[in-house]
Write a protein that holds these residues in place. Structure first.
Motif, PDB file in Angstrom:
ATOM      1  N   ASN A 189     -39.199  10.263 -26.412  1.00 28.09           N
ATOM      2  CA  ASN A 189     -39.127  11.662 -27.211  1.00 28.09           C
ATOM      3  C   ASN A 189     -41.050  12.028 -27.478  1.00 28.09           C
ATOM      4  O   ASN A 189     -40.939  13.036 -27.893  1.00 28.09           O
ATOM      5  CB  ASN A 189     -38.738  11.098 -28.841  1.00 28.09           C
ATOM      6  N   GLY A 190     -41.570  11.402 -27.028  1.00 26.35           N
ATOM      7  CA  GLY A 190     -42.854  11.939 -26.814  1.00 26.35           C
ATOM      8  C   GLY A 190     -43.741  11.092 -27.996  1.00 26.35           C
ATOM      9  O   GLY A 190     -44.576  12.525 -28.555  1.00 26.35           O
ATOM     10  N   PHE A 191     -43.462  10.554 -29.027  1.00 27.05           N
ATOM     11  CA  PHE A 191     -43.605  10.374 -29.960  1.00 27.05           C
ATOM     12  C   PHE A 191     -43.369   8.892 -30.869  1.00 27.05           C
ATOM     13  O   PHE A 191     -43.101   8.194 -29.818  1.00 27.05           O
ATOM     14  CB  PHE A 191     -43.425  11.392 -31.936  1.00 27.05           C
ATOM     15  N   GLY A 244     -48.273   8.979 -33.794  1.00 23.38           N
ATOM     16  CA  GLY A 244     -48.724   9.864 -33.209  1.00 23.38           C
ATOM     17  C   GLY A 244     -47.962  10.571 -32.111  1.00 23.38           C
ATOM     18  O   GLY A 244     -46.960   9.863 -31.871  1.00 23.38           O
ATOM     19  N   SER A 245     -48.666  11.763 -30.792  1.00 21.24           N
ATOM     20  CA  SER A 245     -47.535  11.766 -29.977  1.00 21.24           C
ATOM     21  C   SER A 245     -48.219  10.421 -28.894  1.00 21.24           C
ATOM     22  O   SER A 245     -49.429  10.048 -29.478  1.00 21.24           O
ATOM     23  CB  SER A 245     -47.902  12.437 -29.954  1.00 21.24           C
ATOM     24  N   THR A 246     -46.773  10.357 -28.309  1.00 20.95           N
ATOM     25  CA  THR A 246     -48.079   9.244 -27.567  1.00 20.95           C
ATOM     26  C   THR A 246     -49.027   9.643 -26.297  1.00 20.95           C
ATOM     27  O   THR A 246     -49.510   8.877 -25.710  1.00 20.95           O
ATOM     28  CB  THR A 246     -46.383   9.146 -26.071  1.00 20.95           C
ATOM     29  N   GLN A 247     -49.159  10.874 -26.411  1.00 18.13           N
ATOM     30  CA  GLN A 247     -49.929  11.861 -25.564  1.00 18.13           C
ATOM     31  C   GLN A 247     -51.675  11.449 -26.232  1.00 18.13           C
ATOM     32  O   GLN A 247     -52.672  10.664 -25.447  1.00 18.13           O
ATOM     33  CB  GLN A 247     -49.902  12.666 -25.079  1.00 18.13           C
ATOM     34  N   GLU A 248     -51.611  11.190 -27.183  1.00 21.16           N
ATOM     35  CA  GLU A 248     -52.768  10.761 -28.767  1.00 21.16           C
ATOM     36  C   GLU A 248     -52.661   9.554 -28.492  1.00 21.16           C
ATOM     37  O   GLU A 248     -54.322   8.883 -28.565  1.00 21.16           O
ATOM     38  CB  GLU A 248     -52.382  11.266 -30.213  1.00 21.16           C
ATOM     39  N   ILE A 282     -43.283  13.645 -38.689  1.00 19.77           N
ATOM     40  CA  ILE A 282     -43.714  13.150 -40.215  1.00 19.77           C
ATOM     41  C   ILE A 282     -41.555  12.828 -40.414  1.00 19.77           C
ATOM     42  O   ILE A 282     -41.753  11.958 -41.749  1.00 19.77           O
ATOM     43  CB  ILE A 282     -43.428  14.366 -41.456  1.00 19.77           C
ATOM     44  N   TRP A 283     -41.009  12.776 -39.547  1.00 20.20           N
ATOM     45  CA  TRP A 283     -39.822  12.552 -39.479  1.00 20.20           C
ATOM     46  C   TRP A 283     -39.032  10.603 -39.418  1.00 20.20           C
ATOM     47  O   TRP A 283     -38.345  10.638 -39.543  1.00 20.20           O
ATOM     48  CB  TRP A 283     -38.429  13.395 -39.834  1.00 20.20           C
ATOM     49  N   HIS A 284     -40.297  10.614 -39.423  1.00 20.35           N
ATOM     50  CA  HIS A 284     -40.385   8.949 -39.293  1.00 20.35           C
ATOM     51  C   HIS A 284     -40.434   8.503 -39.636  1.00 20.35           C
ATOM     52  O   HIS A 284     -40.129   7.295 -40.315  1.00 20.35           O
ATOM     53  CB  HIS A 284     -42.042   8.613 -38.088  1.00 20.35           C
ATOM     54  N   TYR A 285     -41.786   8.733 -41.387  1.00 20.89           N
ATOM     55  CA  TYR A 285     -41.337   8.326 -41.880  1.00 20.89           C
ATOM     56  C   TYR A 285     -40.740   8.842 -44.068  1.00 20.89           C
ATOM     57  O   TYR A 285     -41.514   8.098 -44.604  1.00 20.89           O
ATOM     58  CB  TYR A 285     -42.925   7.863 -42.455  1.00 20.89           C
ATOM     59  N   THR A 286     -40.473   9.969 -43.736  1.00 20.86           N
ATOM     60  CA  THR A 286     -39.790  10.978 -44.549  1.00 20.86           C
ATOM     61  C   THR A 286     -38.511  10.772 -45.106  1.00 20.86           C
ATOM     62  O   THR A 286     -37.714  10.662 -43.980  1.00 20.86           O
ATOM     63  CB  THR A 286     -40.260  12.598 -44.471  1.00 20.86           C
ATOM     64  N   ARG A 287     -38.459  10.539 -46.271  1.00 22.80           N
ATOM     65  CA  ARG A 287     -37.133  10.326 -47.073  1.00 22.80           C
ATOM     66  C   ARG A 287     -36.126  11.752 -47.360  1.00 22.80           C
ATOM     67  O   ARG A 287     -37.153  12.675 -47.801  1.00 22.80           O
ATOM     68  CB  ARG A 287     -37.116   9.765 -48.055  1.00 22.80           C
ATOM     69  N   LEU A 288     -35.010  11.849 -47.539  1.00 25.12           N
ATOM     70  CA  LEU A 288     -34.592  13.473 -47.717  1.00 25.12           C
ATOM     71  C   LEU A 288     -34.490  13.188 -49.061  1.00 25.12           C
ATOM     72  O   LEU A 288     -34.332  11.782 -49.665  1.00 25.12           O
ATOM     73  CB  LEU A 288     -32.745  13.049 -46.802  1.00 25.12           C
ATOM     74  N   ASN A 289     -34.161  14.491 -49.808  1.00 20.57           N
ATOM     75  CA  ASN A 289     -34.143  15.262 -51.142  1.00 20.57           C
ATOM     76  C   ASN A 289     -32.673  15.442 -50.777  1.00 20.57           C
ATOM     77  O   ASN A 289     -32.077  15.148 -49.893  1.00 20.57           O
ATOM     78  CB  ASN A 289     -34.953  15.420 -51.607  1.00 20.57           C
ATOM     79  N   ALA A 290     -32.695  15.743 -52.051  1.00 20.29           N
ATOM     80  CA  ALA A 290     -30.813  16.494 -51.942  1.00 20.29           C
ATOM     81  C   ALA A 290     -31.023  17.916 -50.974  1.00 20.29           C
ATOM     82  O   ALA A 290     -29.851  17.930 -50.660  1.00 20.29           O
ATOM     83  CB  ALA A 290     -30.637  16.474 -53.623  1.00 20.29           C
TER      84      ALA A 290
END
Length: 273
Positions: A175-177, A181-185, A250-258
């Motif tokens: 998926n490139g990440f 960061g990105s795997t490229q970076e 950011i959705w690697h570690y971001t939580r959902l809110n309502a």
């Protein structure tokens, strides 16, 4: 085991992941979404569980080496009836058996993973045992592309090729990440297919969200007369299915809110973002 043709509907699986992540106020949503189609095809068409028993001695093995994507696997296990509604609704809560990483104490999960790079080698060990016993059991190891930074992956690959583990297949979620960061970076990978081929694998690269392509790639590799281990490089999108999550690390570690939960649930159901 014969499953209905509509089993493992990917929109249903994504909604289950969202429900778990929201109920448990937890992370790794994007990591789970990139492997939904891969798992759906494996469970629907390829993995063998005699008597629908996740611990049957003759079962095929699915090792989720990228253990942080486990919500996607939990969703599939729920489809099979191995997990009940209550288990999913209590995901990551106090006293819940379902953790945020793959845990071998849960029937249907073959390894305790999360320390990346090790599940692949466990899968190689399982495949070696099956080869020595002559059982014909298949072993699949699902790894992330960032996980390929880990040296044990390549030690295991050398071992698998040397011992001609023809019933072992690695599936790379490209998926490139990765977390930071990105795997490229972080660490350039170049052609993953070429790397596995150079290690003695029979390899193919596909669209990891095209269920027909996934099914054909797995089927064709198993039909091969080669005694080489197999590799499927699946080009995927982190956060696939929810526009504001796609390619957004950011959705690697971001939580959902309502609000974001409602928006994401609408997206996976076919609505607008």
């Amino acid at each position: 085991m014969s499953l209905p043709t509509k089993a493992f509907d990917t929109s249903v699986l994504r909604k289950k992941v969202l429900d778990m992540a929201y109920a448990g106020s937890t992370v790794h949503i994007g990591c789970a979404f990139s492997i939904i189609e891969l798992l759906a095809v494996l469970y629907r068409n390829h993995l063998r569980y005699p008597g629908n028993n996740p611990v049957d001695p003759g079962r095929d093995y699915l090792v989720l080496s990228k253990g942080h994507g486990v919500m996607a696997q939990y969703a599939c296990m729920h489809e099979l009836g191995w997990l009940k509604d209550e288990a999913l609704s209590r995901y990551f809560s106090d006293g819940s058996d379902l953790k945020g990483l793959s845990d071998s104490r849960i029937p249907g999960l073959e390894v305790t993973s999360g320390s990346l790079g090790h599940g692949f080698s466990v899968g190689v060990g399982l495949a070696t045992g099956a080869e020595l016993r002559g059982t014909g059991q298949k072993t699949y190891a699902l790894v992330g592309d960032g996980e390929l930074n880990e040296g044990p992956i390549w030690e295991g690959a050398l071992f698998a090729a040397h011992h001609e583990l023809k019933d072992f297949m690695v599936i790379v979620d490209e998926n490139g990440f990765q977390a930071m960061g990105s795997t490229q970076e972080v660490l350039k990978l170049g052609s993953i297919q070429s790397k596995f081929e150079s290690f003695g694998f029979e390899a193919v690269t596909i669209d990891g969200h095209d269920e027909t392509a996934i099914d054909c790639a797995i089927t064709d590799l198993w039909k091969s007369d080669s005694r080489s281990p197999k590799a499927v490089i699946a080009k995927t999108v982190k956060g696939k299915g929810v526009p504001f999550m796609e390619h957004n690390n950011i959705w690697h570690y971001t939580r959902l809110n309502a609000e974001t939960y409602a928006q994401a649930a609408s997206a996976v159901a076919g609505g607008e973002q």
